[in-house]
Design an enzyme around this catalytic site. Sequence first.
Site, PDB file in Angstrom:
ATOM      1  N   GLY A 134       0.681  -1.497   0.042  1.00 31.47           N
ATOM      2  CA  GLY A 134      -0.157  -0.200  -0.235  1.00 31.47           C
ATOM      3  C   GLY A 134       1.089   1.241  -0.055  1.00 31.47           C
ATOM      4  O   GLY A 134       2.196   1.585   0.337  1.00 31.47           O
ATOM      5  N   ASP A 180       0.358   2.292   9.661  1.00 28.48           N
ATOM      6  CA  ASP A 180       0.742   1.010  10.579  1.00 28.48           C
ATOM      7  C   ASP A 180       1.297   0.943  11.642  1.00 28.48           C
ATOM      8  O   ASP A 180       0.598   0.766  13.013  1.00 28.48           O
ATOM      9  CB  ASP A 180       0.071  -0.604  10.203  1.00 28.48           C
ATOM     10  N   ARG A 221      -5.117  -2.819  10.777  1.00 31.98           N
ATOM     11  CA  ARG A 221      -4.454  -3.708  10.023  1.00 31.98           C
ATOM     12  C   ARG A 221      -5.011  -4.225  11.822  1.00 31.98           C
ATOM     13  O   ARG A 221      -5.809  -4.183  12.758  1.00 31.98           O
ATOM     14  CB  ARG A 221      -3.257  -4.651   9.788  1.00 31.98           C
TER      15      ARG A 221
END
Length: 375
Positions: free
Chosen positions: A21, A155, A199
């Site tokens: 990503g 993340d 996530r």
Amino acid sequence: MAEDQNAAKRLKRIGVVTGGGDCPGLNAVIRAVVLGALNRGWEVYGIERGFEGLLHPERVYLLSPQDVRGIIHTGGTILGTTNRGNPFKLQVQEDGFPSDLTHQPEIDVSDAIAAAFHQLQLESLVVIGGDGTLTIANDLAQKGINVVGVPKTIDNDLMATEMTFGFSTAVTTATDAIDKLHATAASHERVMIVEVMGRYAGWIALYSGIAGGADVILLPEIPYKLDAIARKLHDRWLRKRNFAIIVVAEGALPVGGEMTFKKPEDGGERRLGGIAEKLAEDLHKLTGYETRSLVLGHLQRGGQPTAADRLLATRLGAAAVRAVERGEKNVMVAYQSSTVITVPLASAITGRKLVPREYDVITSARELGISFGDE
Ligand code: F6P
């Protein structure tokens, strides 16, 4: 020693690729790699749209200082990226290009990738990616590609590095959104629930929740109880604070329950998402308070990187070039104890860096009255 120095000075040719990503700060890393290498007299090949770009000559090109001019502050990646580009099981269309559709035949093109790397006479490949991309890079290393990894993810869940670039920007974006929600929540006396990415790790939720002054923060690492959240809401209404902000990580889950996934539209891999809406319904049923939910989604991946991310990205990119110069192979540059070091690539992909339950940030938040929905 003198020989070593001469070897380091010899013309080197390296490649740089982004995978997985996108993430704010990618361009700042590319810029640092390119400028650091060109200033040493090396050549840098940019590889477009992930590893499989190596198989398409038109997607591999020499990068010049002009190519990286004015990009330190831009989001996205000038090289393009994909999270469907695993060369060990590439899904291809008839024209040979990777497919975004599922149910396409999978083929292993890893040997062809290794051959293309050697044909280009690349000495090393700087791979900027998260755990998926770095896992692939580690497998490609077994096929003779010398990899220097650069940890990337909003993340912040990669092992072996205390911080990834992109995280600061994502937290800033989420905090801005929470700031805006305060006014509307207070005006309407509502519970606003904002779902953030991350996530299986709650870093973005934790940091943005605290910075944004949330009342409840829900993390995958601390399963929640609905009645504990309801108690916190009642407590606020009792104190005439007739609104509340809940920040929920996309991977948050109730005690004894499961994470929430979106139905894959195309039959592909299931993706986390939908917990905010579910929670809004459950809390409304339980408490009667008016609730609204929103999902910040990919907004967290876009926009200008913060100054902190630009700096970290630049340090990591420059350090990756130094690692190549020293002849290091199959390592990842990592941020540890306020400095950038190299660690074995494999150490970054074993497991996932989760928020520790006993983290001082969590303790501090609890002391301020923030609920994690568990007590
Ligand atoms: O890993 C970064 C991340 O943005 C996660 O926080 C999120 O769950 C996922 O990627 C979304 O990926 P996609 O690009 O497939 O929507």
